[in-house]
Design an enzyme around this catalytic site. Structure first.
Site, PDB file in Angstrom:
ATOM      1  CB  THR B 165      -5.608  -5.417  -6.068  1.00  0.00           C
ATOM      2  OG1 THR B 165      -4.529  -4.924  -5.272  1.00  0.00           O
ATOM      3  CG2 THR B 165      -5.158  -5.654  -7.491  1.00  0.00           C
ATOM      4  CE  LYS B 191      -2.466  -2.896  -6.820  1.00  0.00           C
ATOM      5  NZ  LYS B 191      -1.928  -4.181  -6.270  1.00  0.00           N
ATOM      6  CB  THR B 217       1.610  -6.312  -7.053  1.00  0.00           C
ATOM      7  OG1 THR B 217       2.073  -7.604  -7.408  1.00  0.00           O
ATOM      8  CG2 THR B 217       1.726  -5.417  -8.277  1.00  0.00           C
ATOM      9  CD  GLU B 304      -3.442  -7.008   1.435  1.00  0.00           C
ATOM     10  OE1 GLU B 304      -2.764  -7.811   2.099  1.00  0.00           O
ATOM     11  OE2 GLU B 304      -3.717  -7.174   0.223  1.00  0.00           O
ATOM     12  CG  ASN B 432      -3.142 -10.993   3.422  1.00  0.00           C
ATOM     13  OD1 ASN B 432      -3.290 -11.001   2.203  1.00  0.00           O
ATOM     14  ND2 ASN B 432      -2.823  -9.909   4.097  1.00  0.00           N
TER      15      ASN B 432
END
Lengths: 444, 444
Positions: B165, B191, B217, B304, B432
């Site tokens: 993702t 991932k 996730t 991230e 985000n």
């Protein structure tokens, strides 16, 4: 109880018999160390009552406890106080035995200058961790502050300025109420900004049912001219803090220095809490709750990098403790906080945070919605775990204001709690990452 | 045990008898919905064993459980699996009964195309929360993926790409070991990126002693051609996950979808765990631990906005659970994480976070220091609660690399734990907060 009160000027010196001062003594050692550099933010505050006061306090439950907190815990055991001395720029935390001696010295020097017993002086510190206090500067500051004491709103404003660190605005309030025919006042000042999620108790010990919360130094100093017994005063402060300072979070970090002190000097002759005066105690409690909640919300609004302020209101949890846990999980979730920053009505992240909280949550029962602050007119985005037909643009509009309420109904019981939170912004990260070119911004 | 192994190509198809595919079927509905748009990131992965496998799995302990997790929990109860179908772009979480039907449909369609029982197909999803899966696209994707199956490293790479993702890099590994004279392989892909602090268990139920952790996730799919019994396989996976995926945190948010699956097809004829083969089981365990830890650390490094990766190593806690709590408090503290971002050797914030953790901490006993990753050569900044004489510039140099270890000794007992964490950057916040001009980036 419908509280009738008037907002008055002067914060901590609004109640009769209190004086205040705020001076510059260069605690950060940016200048010469003389106590009078022009244009510098004041960094030492003194609050003084002309007569001894009944004293109540709550302190951080962080196991790493700053020296001034240890001194306050010792001194408040006697139940009487007459002065509070507070410095900003240095937290006197993680400073070992020397730190403790320095905090005791601050109390002793203040008491000597004011001719009161040392154990009637309370101490507060906020700022950098792990650096010894420059005691020469502190001594000069105390001497100047005692000389500068006075009872005008300007004196209170100086003290308010002196306790600020990364705060961008002074935080102060005073209210006047009628108690048993007398006019009683309650005033307060506070500071916050970062490392803010206080979890305070009377002894600094943790309540067994609640893990440590809180993170930033928050200091709040309250005064009143009500005549009230020590146990009643402590109980009233505990209730007020449980509903205010212990319900805020800026970054989820609980400080080593969090302190709330309340001094009552009886100057108004409005006696509270004696036999037949239960109604008066309820009025006093309501006014104190109001003062503390207003101050606590000022801390969130002025939190480091904060753009949006969000009240997370959880209802229908299996218990109050579970409602609290659910609201804190949401208010401290990095993903929820960044979505608030972005104006994103992201119920998925809220539901995710509820799911990993220690509260019992059943996905198919959860309602999530938004309202204006304090309003009961809620725009629901999720009902019983399913998205509603509320248009996306309406949901975006609901989370666009700089303050809004997030409503969560777990529909499992009667537990409820509110947490006053804020968004997570690039400005918070930028401010707190420090600047290694400027060692003063780093370390401790 | 000194593990001898060789790193080999092909990740999940390195073990004999496994095939993989990754196709584009426009789960995000960015294009026409046809399964073949050029240049689009693949979004549906299929992993297939030519023979039925013994299956083990661990799943999120988030109470809000995505539909594919529920389907996996049902199917894995039989202990046998032969295929795993996974989509990215949509988490199929918070999607109610329709979501559950859709996840079951994914398994059924995959099983039908492969001519295996539906309960031998496992399902995974990752992406946006609260949006129904576009089942027409999924059906087309499954059809294409079954046709595309193959056993080359390129096939495995396609599957790896399809589960990504916000990951910026594919994450895959395979190792070869010698077991009872046979050459056995273990491969894996995973991932992560955001909402990453997994806390998985075999049943999805929470271990009573441990509150739910984790947030993003993370999906990991592992294959092996070892011949191993179900209980041994499940136990081995539980140990490996406890030491890897359940020890990472990017942002402290535990996802609704976290899933780890391990399929063993016995193709190597190297039997593990039977009578007299305990040594083999230990070798298998060591290899599996290595594979899982490597994959888990890839997730942290590619989290991230992550710039710096920090391993928080706590020793001397009263128990392993307290060591874990202390390490997580530090690794999830916004103030500690921003200081890592700033290259600031800020032991004060570390000590503060330890103090509010649920672990017992005594300020005067705490040591804090830094080392290169995995090194025992520690530069101590704090010993027994007191700053050392280590020069500030040396401490800055110790926290300047993009990976370092933070060592904490509580000196209260024998409990130890490591948590693999990362810094908090402006890039994380920016990513985000979403973009309300692009509704696809928001909601759910």
């Amino acid at each position: 109880l419908k509280l009738k009160f008037t907002v008055v000027e002067g914060s901590i010196v609004a109640p009769r018999g209190f004086q205040a001062a705020g001076v510059f003594c260069d605690i950060k050692r940016i200048g010469t160390g003389k106590g009078s550099e022009k244009g510098q933010k004041r960094d030492l505050a003194l609050i003084y009552s002309e007569v001894p006061c009944v004293a109540a306090g709550l302190f951080t439950t962080n196991q790493v406890r700053a020296a001034p907190v240890t001194v306050c815990l010792r001194h408040i055991a006697g139940g009487v106080a007459q002065a509070i001395v507070v410095n900003s720029g240095n937290a006197n935390a993680c400073t070992g035995r020397k730190g403790l001696r320095d905090a005791e010295m601050m109390a002793r020097q203040t008491a000597a200058a004011l001719r009161i017993p040392p154990e009637h002086a309370m101490v507060g510190s906020t700022g950098r961790i792990g650096v010894p206090l420059p005691m020469g500067n502190v001594r000069a500051g105390i001497r100047d502050a005692v000389r500068a004491l006075g009872a005008t709103p300007e004196h209170a404003a100086h003290a308010t300025e002196a306790i600020m660190t990364s705060d961008t605005r002074p935080k102060q309030i005073a209210v006047e109420i009628n108690l048993a025919g007398a006019t009683v006042r309650i005033g307060g000042i506070c500071k916050g900004a970062g490392m803010i999620q206080p979890g305070m108790s009377a002894s600094g010990a943790r309540p067994p049912a609640r893990p440590g919360h809180g993170h930033a130094t928050m200091l709040a100093f309250l005064t009143t001219d009500a005549a009230i017994g020590r146990n009643d005063l402590q109980r009233a402060l505990e209730e007020a803090v449980a509903l205010s300072f212990n319900r805020i979070t800026v970054d989820g970090d609980m400080s080593t220095n969090d302190t709330v002190l309340l001094l009552a000097n009886g100057g108004a002759h409005g006696e509270v809490g004696r036999k037949g005066r239960r109604a008066d105690l309820r009025v006093f409690q309501a006014a104190l709750n109001h003062v503390c909640l207003e101050l606590a919300r000022m801390i969130v609004r002025d939190g480091e990098g904060v753009h949006r302020v969000v009240t997370v209101r959880v209802e229908g949890a299996r218990s109050g403790a579970e409602a609290d846990a659910a609201a804190r999980a949401v208010a401290n979730s990095a993903l929820v906080k960044t979505s608030w920053h972005g104006g994103d009505p992201n119920w998925g992240r809220v539901l995710d945070a509820l799911g990993y909280s220690t509260a019992r949550v059943v996905e198919g029962r959860v309602d999530i919605g938004y309202s204006e602050p304090g309003s009961r007119k809620v725009l629901w985005s999720l009902r019983r775990g399913q998205p509603t037909r509320a248009p996306f643009k309406d949901l975006c509009a609901a989370v666009a204001p700089v303050e809004f309420d997030l409503h969560i109904r777990l529909n499992l019981g009667g537990g409820r709690a509110a947490i006053y939170g804020a968004d997570l912004t690039e400005a918070y990260v930028d401010f707190n990452k420090g600047n290694i070119a400027d060692p003063a911004s780093l370390g401790g």
